[in-house]
Design an enzyme around this catalytic site. Structure first.
Site, mmCIF file in Angstrom:
data_model
loop_
_atom_site.group_PDB
_atom_site.id
_atom_site.type_symbol
_atom_site.label_atom_id
_atom_site.label_comp_id
_atom_site.label_asym_id
_atom_site.label_seq_id
_atom_site.Cartn_x
_atom_site.Cartn_y
_atom_site.Cartn_z
ATOM 1 N N LYS A 1 5.912 9.317 16.916
ATOM 2 C CA LYS A 1 5.059 8.224 16.619
ATOM 3 C C LYS A 1 6.178 7.276 16.329
ATOM 4 C CE LYS A 1 2.184 5.132 14.767
ATOM 5 N NZ LYS A 1 1.285 4.208 15.456
ATOM 6 N N LYS B 1 8.476 0.681 7.352
ATOM 7 C CA LYS B 1 8.696 2.062 7.017
ATOM 8 C C LYS B 1 8.822 2.897 8.428
ATOM 9 C CE LYS B 1 5.023 3.949 7.244
ATOM 10 N NZ LYS B 1 3.774 4.649 8.211
HETATM 11 P P1 NDP Z 1 -3.737 0.389 4.753
HETATM 12 O O1 NDP Z 1 -2.618 -0.170 3.797
HETATM 13 O O2 NDP Z 1 -4.786 -0.451 5.132
HETATM 14 O O3 NDP Z 1 -4.482 1.611 3.965
HETATM 15 C C1 NDP Z 1 -3.706 2.425 3.029
HETATM 16 C C2 NDP Z 1 -4.778 3.500 2.644
HETATM 17 O O4 NDP Z 1 -3.917 4.403 1.543
HETATM 18 C C3 NDP Z 1 -5.807 3.065 1.487
HETATM 19 O O5 NDP Z 1 -6.781 3.800 1.627
HETATM 20 C C4 NDP Z 1 -4.994 3.187 0.297
HETATM 21 O O6 NDP Z 1 -5.910 3.140 -0.847
HETATM 22 C C5 NDP Z 1 -4.207 4.449 0.284
HETATM 23 N N1 NDP Z 1 -3.214 4.559 -0.671
HETATM 24 C C6 NDP Z 1 -2.258 3.572 -0.861
HETATM 25 N N2 NDP Z 1 -1.299 3.820 -1.622
HETATM 26 C C7 NDP Z 1 -1.718 5.206 -2.102
HETATM 27 C C8 NDP Z 1 -1.308 6.046 -3.167
HETATM 28 N N3 NDP Z 1 -0.283 5.744 -3.861
HETATM 29 N N4 NDP Z 1 -2.272 7.092 -3.348
HETATM 30 C C9 NDP Z 1 -3.369 7.437 -2.723
HETATM 31 N N5 NDP Z 1 -3.800 6.425 -1.569
HETATM 32 C C10 NDP Z 1 -2.956 5.571 -1.536
HETATM 33 O O7 NDP Z 1 -2.898 1.187 5.886
HETATM 34 P P2 NDP Z 1 -3.480 1.540 7.253
HETATM 35 O O8 NDP Z 1 -4.720 2.288 7.213
HETATM 36 O O9 NDP Z 1 -3.229 0.164 8.192
HETATM 37 O O10 NDP Z 1 -2.435 2.666 7.594
HETATM 38 C C11 NDP Z 1 -2.578 3.974 7.210
HETATM 39 C C12 NDP Z 1 -1.603 5.141 8.031
HETATM 40 O O11 NDP Z 1 -1.808 4.676 9.494
HETATM 41 C C13 NDP Z 1 -0.154 4.427 7.743
HETATM 42 O O12 NDP Z 1 0.811 5.462 7.984
HETATM 43 C C14 NDP Z 1 0.151 3.627 9.215
HETATM 44 O O13 NDP Z 1 1.335 3.304 9.537
HETATM 45 C C15 NDP Z 1 -0.733 4.213 10.141
HETATM 46 N N6 NDP Z 1 -1.296 3.618 11.416
HETATM 47 C C16 NDP Z 1 -1.889 2.072 10.952
HETATM 48 C C17 NDP Z 1 -2.373 1.440 11.883
HETATM 49 C C18 NDP Z 1 -3.003 0.170 11.909
HETATM 50 O O14 NDP Z 1 -3.382 -0.454 13.162
HETATM 51 N N7 NDP Z 1 -3.376 -0.252 10.697
HETATM 52 C C19 NDP Z 1 -2.378 1.929 13.530
HETATM 53 C C20 NDP Z 1 -1.434 3.199 13.751
HETATM 54 C C21 NDP Z 1 -1.105 3.655 12.659
HETATM 55 P P3 NDP Z 1 -6.578 1.815 -1.650
HETATM 56 O O15 NDP Z 1 -7.904 1.329 -0.777
HETATM 57 O O16 NDP Z 1 -6.743 2.246 -2.967
HETATM 58 O O17 NDP Z 1 -5.406 0.642 -1.398
#
Ligand code: NDP
Length: 295
Positions: A171, A240
Site C-alpha cells: 500500500k 504519512k
Molecule cells: P479520516 O481522517 O476521515 O478518519 C479517521 C478515523 O480515525 C476517524 O474515525 C477518527 O475518529 C479516527 N481517529 C483519529 N484519531 C484517532 C485516535 N487518536 N484514536 C482513535 N481514533 C482516531 O481518515 P480516512 O477514513 O480517510 O482514513 C482512514 C485510513 O484509511 C487511513 O490510514 C488512510 O490512509 C486510509 N485510506 C483512506 C482513503 C480515503 O480515500 N479516504 C483511501 C484508502 C486508504 P473521529 O471521528 O473521532 O475523528
C-alpha cells in the site's frame, strides 16, 4: 459472523456499511461517539462506548484509523480492543499502516491467541461506497481464508501479498506512486501551459499517450481543471503514507531518491496547506511556485 468495526472516518464508514445487518451482526466504535451513534441509527448496527466493548464477542475486529500509531494506542489502552478480544478471534487492520508496527502488534496478539492481518485498501471513498476496493493483505493463508468473506463485502480484488506487513508495504508503494504522479503531472501541465497548450487539451492528449495515470485520467479532470478539490483523502494521510514508503526503502537499503524527494514535497505541502487539505490540493503548491494555476 460477529464483527466489530473501529474508525468510522471518510473511508471507514462506507466500508462498515457493507457489513451492517442483516449481512452480519455489527458493533461499531468511533473516537467521537456521536458518529457511531448516527451510524448505528442509520444501519441497525450497535454502537459501543469503548473499543473493548465493541470487540467483546466479535469473531473479527476491523480497524480503520489514520496510522499504526492510533491502532496500537486503541489496541493497548485499558479499555482498548485487546482487552475485549477473545482468544481465537482476528484483528484485521485496514489502516494504511506501518509494516514494522504491524509485525510488533501481531507478535503481541499472538501471545494472547489472537490472529492479525494487515489489509489496507485502495479505491477511495467512491470505491468504498461501491464495494469495489482493492484489499492488500499481509498474514498467513489460514487467516486470509477465514476473513476473506468479510473483506468480500467491501472488496473486489482481495489479494494475499505475503506475511504480516506485506499489505502495508505494498500500500505504501502504491501511495508513493500516487504522490509522484500528482506532483509530476502538475509540473508537466504547467510546463505545457507556458509553452502554449491548454491544460484540458494537454490532459486529453496525455490520456491517449504513454504518460497517463489515474491522476491524469480521473483526479485532474474531475478535481483540478474544475477547481472543485473535494476533500475525500487528506494530504496529511498521503504525507504519512509516502513517509512510510521512504522509510521502508531506507530500511531495506533500496536506493529510492525520487521517493525520498517526493516524501519531502508532500511534507512541505502538508505543512503549507494544513490538516484538512485534500491530497490533490498539493497541486496548489506546485502552482504557487510557478505563480500560475492549471485552469
Ligand atoms: P479520516 O481522517 O476521515 O478518519 C479517521 C478515523 O480515525 C476517524 O474515525 C477518527 O475518529 C479516527 N481517529 C483519529 N484519531 C484517532 C485516535 N487518536 N484514536 C482513535 N481514533 C482516531 O481518515 P480516512 O477514513 O480517510 O482514513 C482512514 C485510513 O484509511 C487511513 O490510514 C488512510 O490512509 C486510509 N485510506 C483512506 C482513503 C480515503 O480515500 N479516504 C483511501 C484508502 C486508504 P473521529 O471521528 O473521532 O475523528
Amino acid at each position: 459472523m460477529r464483527i466489530a468495526f473501529l474508525g468510522l472516518g471518510s473511508i471507514g464508514a462506507p466500508m462498515a456499511r457493507h457489513l451492517a445487518p442483516p449481512r452480519h451482526a455489527l458493533t461499531v466504535w468511533n473516537r467521537t461517539r456521536a458518529t457511531a451513534d448516527a451510524f448505528a441509527g442509520d444501519t441497525g448496527a450497535t454502537a459501543a462506548a469503548t473499543a473493548a466493548e465493541a470487540a467483546r464477542g466479535a469473531d473479527v475486529v476491523i480497524t480503520c484509523l489514520p496510522s499504526s500509531r492510533e491502532v496500537e494506542a486503541v489496541a493497548d489502552a485499558t479499555d482498548g480492543l485487546v482487552a475485549g478480544m477473545a482468544s481465537g478471534s482476528v484483528l484485521v487492520d485496514c489502516t494504511s499502516g506501518d509494516p514494522a508496527a504491524s509485525r510488533r502488534l501481531a507478535a503481541r496478539l499472538a501471545g494472547a491467541g489472537i490472529g492479525f492481518m494487515d489489509a489496507p485498501v485502495s479505491g477511495g471513498v467512491a470505491g468504498a461506497v461501491r464495494g469495489t476496493l482493492t484489499v492488500m493483505c499481509g498474514g498467513d493463508d489460514a487467516t486470509f481464508r477465514r476473513v476473506h468473506p468479510v473483506l468480500d463485502a467491501f472488496g473486489e480484488k482481495i489479494v494475499l501479498c505475503g506475511p504480516v506487513g506485506a499489505g502495508h508495504a505494498l500500500k505504501a508503494a502504491n501511495q508513493a506512486l500516487l504522490a509522484v504522479h500528482i506532483w509530476s503531472l502538475a509540473e508537466a501541465l504547467l510546463m505545457a501551459t507556458r509553452a502554449g497548450v491548454s491544460p484540458a487539451l494537454a490532459l486529453e492528449v496525455i490520456n491517449a499517450s504513454s504518460g497517463r495515470s489515474n491522476a491524469s485520467m480521473n483526479l485532474f479532470p474531475e478535481r483540478v481543471l474544475t477547481r472543485a478539490f473535494p476533500r475525500t483523502f487528506k494530504l496529511a494521510l498521503l504525507d504519512k503514507d509516502i513517509g512510510i514508503a521512504a522509510s521502508v526503502a531506507r530500511e531495506q537499503r533500496v536506493s529510492a531518491p525520487l521517493m525520498q524527494l517526493t516524501a519531502e514535497l508532500m511534507k512541505v505541502s502538508h505543512q503549507a496547506l494544513g490538516e484538512d487539505a485534500d491530497h490533490v490540493e498539493a497541486v496548489k503548491v506546485v502552482e504557487q511556485w510557478s505563480s500560475q494555476e492549471i485552469a
